[in-house]
Motif scaffolding. Structure first.
Motif, PDB file in Angstrom:
ATOM      1  N   ARG A 204       0.974  -1.428   0.100  1.00  0.00           N
ATOM      2  CA  ARG A 204      -0.091  -0.053   0.035  1.00  0.00           C
ATOM      3  C   ARG A 204       0.918   1.246   0.029  1.00  0.00           C
ATOM      4  NH1 ARG A 204      -4.699  -2.575  -0.999  1.00  0.00           N
ATOM      5  NH2 ARG A 204      -3.125  -4.020  -1.966  1.00  0.00           N
ATOM      6  N   GLU A 205       0.448   2.209  -0.782  1.00  0.00           N
ATOM      7  CA  GLU A 205       1.492   3.545  -0.820  1.00  0.00           C
ATOM      8  C   GLU A 205       0.676   4.361   0.198  1.00  0.00           C
ATOM      9  OE1 GLU A 205       1.036   5.271  -4.925  1.00  0.00           O
ATOM     10  OE2 GLU A 205       1.655   3.419  -5.859  1.00  0.00           O
ATOM     11  N   GLY A 206       1.639   4.992   0.947  1.00  0.00           N
ATOM     12  CA  GLY A 206       1.269   5.881   1.945  1.00  0.00           C
ATOM     13  C   GLY A 206       1.030   5.218   3.504  1.00  0.00           C
ATOM     14  N   GLY A 207       1.211   4.062   3.588  1.00  0.00           N
ATOM     15  CA  GLY A 207       1.000   3.363   4.923  1.00  0.00           C
ATOM     16  C   GLY A 207      -0.447   3.224   5.452  1.00  0.00           C
ATOM     17  N   ALA A 208      -0.261   2.812   6.618  1.00  0.00           N
ATOM     18  CA  ALA A 208      -1.645   2.399   7.411  1.00  0.00           C
ATOM     19  C   ALA A 208      -2.617   3.760   7.638  1.00  0.00           C
ATOM     20  CB  ALA A 208      -1.335   1.939   8.481  1.00  0.00           C
ATOM     21  N   ASP A 209      -2.047   4.979   7.489  1.00  0.00           N
ATOM     22  CA  ASP A 209      -2.824   6.010   8.160  1.00  0.00           C
ATOM     23  C   ASP A 209      -3.065   7.114   6.694  1.00  0.00           C
ATOM     24  OD1 ASP A 209      -0.084   6.822   7.756  1.00  0.00           O
ATOM     25  OD2 ASP A 209      -0.208   8.155   9.467  1.00  0.00           O
TER      26      ASP A 209
ATOM     27  N   TYR B  38      -7.311   0.241  -2.638  1.00  0.00           N
ATOM     28  CA  TYR B  38      -6.238  -0.050  -3.878  1.00  0.00           C
ATOM     29  C   TYR B  38      -4.970   0.296  -3.189  1.00  0.00           C
ATOM     30  CZ  TYR B  38     -10.246   0.106  -6.858  1.00  0.00           C
ATOM     31  OH  TYR B  38     -11.567  -0.244  -7.487  1.00  0.00           O
ATOM     32  N   PRO B  39      -4.158  -0.407  -3.968  1.00  0.00           N
ATOM     33  CA  PRO B  39      -2.565  -0.330  -3.615  1.00  0.00           C
ATOM     34  C   PRO B  39      -2.038   1.315  -3.529  1.00  0.00           C
ATOM     35  CG  PRO B  39      -2.791  -2.227  -4.992  1.00  0.00           C
ATOM     36  CD  PRO B  39      -4.003  -1.618  -4.870  1.00  0.00           C
ATOM     37  N   HIS B  40      -2.639   1.924  -4.613  1.00  0.00           N
ATOM     38  CA  HIS B  40      -2.344   3.378  -4.893  1.00  0.00           C
ATOM     39  C   HIS B  40      -3.068   4.205  -4.002  1.00  0.00           C
ATOM     40  CE1 HIS B  40      -5.834   2.680  -7.390  1.00  0.00           C
ATOM     41  NE2 HIS B  40      -5.972   4.207  -7.466  1.00  0.00           N
ATOM     42  N   ALA B  41      -4.382   3.969  -3.344  1.00  0.00           N
ATOM     43  CA  ALA B  41      -5.055   4.895  -2.437  1.00  0.00           C
ATOM     44  C   ALA B  41      -6.259   4.230  -1.784  1.00  0.00           C
ATOM     45  CB  ALA B  41      -5.685   5.814  -3.588  1.00  0.00           C
ATOM     46  N   LEU B  42      -6.662   4.810  -0.702  1.00  0.00           N
ATOM     47  CA  LEU B  42      -7.872   4.364  -0.308  1.00  0.00           C
ATOM     48  C   LEU B  42      -9.021   5.048  -0.466  1.00  0.00           C
ATOM     49  CD1 LEU B  42      -8.832   2.562   2.144  1.00  0.00           C
ATOM     50  CD2 LEU B  42      -8.259   4.155   3.759  1.00  0.00           C
TER      51      LEU B  42
ATOM     52  N   ARG C 180     -10.769   2.549 -18.201  1.00  0.00           N
ATOM     53  CA  ARG C 180      -9.950   3.653 -17.717  1.00  0.00           C
ATOM     54  C   ARG C 180      -9.019   4.104 -18.601  1.00  0.00           C
ATOM     55  NH1 ARG C 180     -10.118   5.293 -12.663  1.00  0.00           N
ATOM     56  NH2 ARG C 180      -7.843   5.331 -12.457  1.00  0.00           N
ATOM     57  N   PRO C 181      -8.390   5.284 -18.795  1.00  0.00           N
ATOM     58  CA  PRO C 181      -7.634   5.736 -19.746  1.00  0.00           C
ATOM     59  C   PRO C 181      -6.364   5.308 -19.673  1.00  0.00           C
ATOM     60  CG  PRO C 181      -9.133   7.581 -18.843  1.00  0.00           C
ATOM     61  CD  PRO C 181      -9.092   6.140 -17.853  1.00  0.00           C
ATOM     62  N   VAL C 182      -5.529   5.337 -20.781  1.00  0.00           N
ATOM     63  CA  VAL C 182      -4.169   5.151 -20.753  1.00  0.00           C
ATOM     64  C   VAL C 182      -3.624   5.860 -20.229  1.00  0.00           C
ATOM     65  CG1 VAL C 182      -2.218   5.346 -22.616  1.00  0.00           C
ATOM     66  CG2 VAL C 182      -4.369   4.347 -23.396  1.00  0.00           C
ATOM     67  N   GLY C 183      -2.566   5.676 -19.239  1.00  0.00           N
ATOM     68  CA  GLY C 183      -1.675   6.418 -18.159  1.00  0.00           C
ATOM     69  C   GLY C 183      -2.124   6.459 -16.798  1.00  0.00           C
ATOM     70  N   LYS C 184      -3.617   5.901 -16.689  1.00  0.00           N
ATOM     71  CA  LYS C 184      -4.127   6.055 -15.448  1.00  0.00           C
ATOM     72  C   LYS C 184      -3.848   4.783 -14.662  1.00  0.00           C
ATOM     73  CE  LYS C 184      -7.344   9.654 -15.640  1.00  0.00           C
ATOM     74  NZ  LYS C 184      -8.610  10.168 -14.928  1.00  0.00           N
ATOM     75  N   VAL C 185      -3.920   4.604 -13.258  1.00  0.00           N
ATOM     76  CA  VAL C 185      -3.972   3.269 -12.613  1.00  0.00           C
ATOM     77  C   VAL C 185      -5.089   2.516 -13.202  1.00  0.00           C
ATOM     78  CG1 VAL C 185      -3.830   2.390 -10.408  1.00  0.00           C
ATOM     79  CG2 VAL C 185      -2.884   4.451 -10.644  1.00  0.00           C
ATOM     80  N   TYR C 186      -4.570   1.021 -13.338  1.00  0.00           N
ATOM     81  CA  TYR C 186      -5.726   0.223 -13.816  1.00  0.00           C
ATOM     82  C   TYR C 186      -5.984   0.404 -14.997  1.00  0.00           C
ATOM     83  CZ  TYR C 186      -5.844  -1.924  -8.998  1.00  0.00           C
ATOM     84  OH  TYR C 186      -5.377  -2.851  -7.962  1.00  0.00           O
TER      85      TYR C 186
END
Length: 161
Positions: free
Chosen positions: A14-19, A94-98, A42-48
């Motif tokens: 996870r990016e950014g840790g638990a908090d 998600y790995p990149h964001a909550l 989802r567009p080219v260049g975006k996550v997923y």
């Protein structure tokens, strides 16, 4: 009782840790009179990139879910939506964001769909034929299936009454 968070790709860090902060997102479930619903890629260049999802986007500071949804669908799809029916909320890790996904049903809009981010779109029914589907989209498909089963049972009961 607190609803559990949907964890996408649990094996990834996870990016950014638990908090990390929750990102608020407005999501539109556009439904035609025949029951078909809209999914966009989802567009080219975006996550997923290339995954299929219901359209929408992040809320800006001070913005309501309804206002964000109207803005995002105009920016991304070139349409102006009518009344919005708040529906369900799902927290997805998600790995990149909550992300807190605020799903709203939309039954009326004006304008022709324009894929302004070079994404694809598909009107779908259950079971959907496009893939892969974004993890946060899966619960919505389950909710739609559940509603369809409920409506089918209600119609069946009424027919035999």
């Amino acid at each position: 009782m607190k609803k559990p968070t949907l964890v996408a790709d649990a094996a990834l860090p996870r990016e950014g840790g638990a908090d990390r902060a929750v990102v608020e997102v407005a999501v539109g479930v556009l439904i035609q009179a025949n029951g078909d619903f809209l999914l966009t890629s989802r567009p080219v260049g975006k996550v997923y990139e290339g995954y299929w999802e219901f359209p929408g986007g992040k809320l800006e500071a001070g913005e309501t879910v309804e206002a964000a949804l109207a803005r995002e669908l105009h920016e991304e799809l070139g349409i102006t939506i009518g009344a919005v029916t708040p529906w369900k909320v799902e927290l997805v890790d998600y790995p990149h964001a909550l992300v807190r996904l605020n799903f709203c049903k939309v039954f009326s809009w004006t304008g022709d769909l324009q894929m302004r981010e070079a994404q694809s779109f598909a009107w779908q029914r259950l079971p959907v034929v496009v893939e892969p589907v974004l993890p946060g989209t899966v619960p919505v498909l389950q909710w739609l299936a559940s509603e369809r089963r409920f409506m089918g049972a209600t119609h069946s009961i009424a027919a035999h009454a």
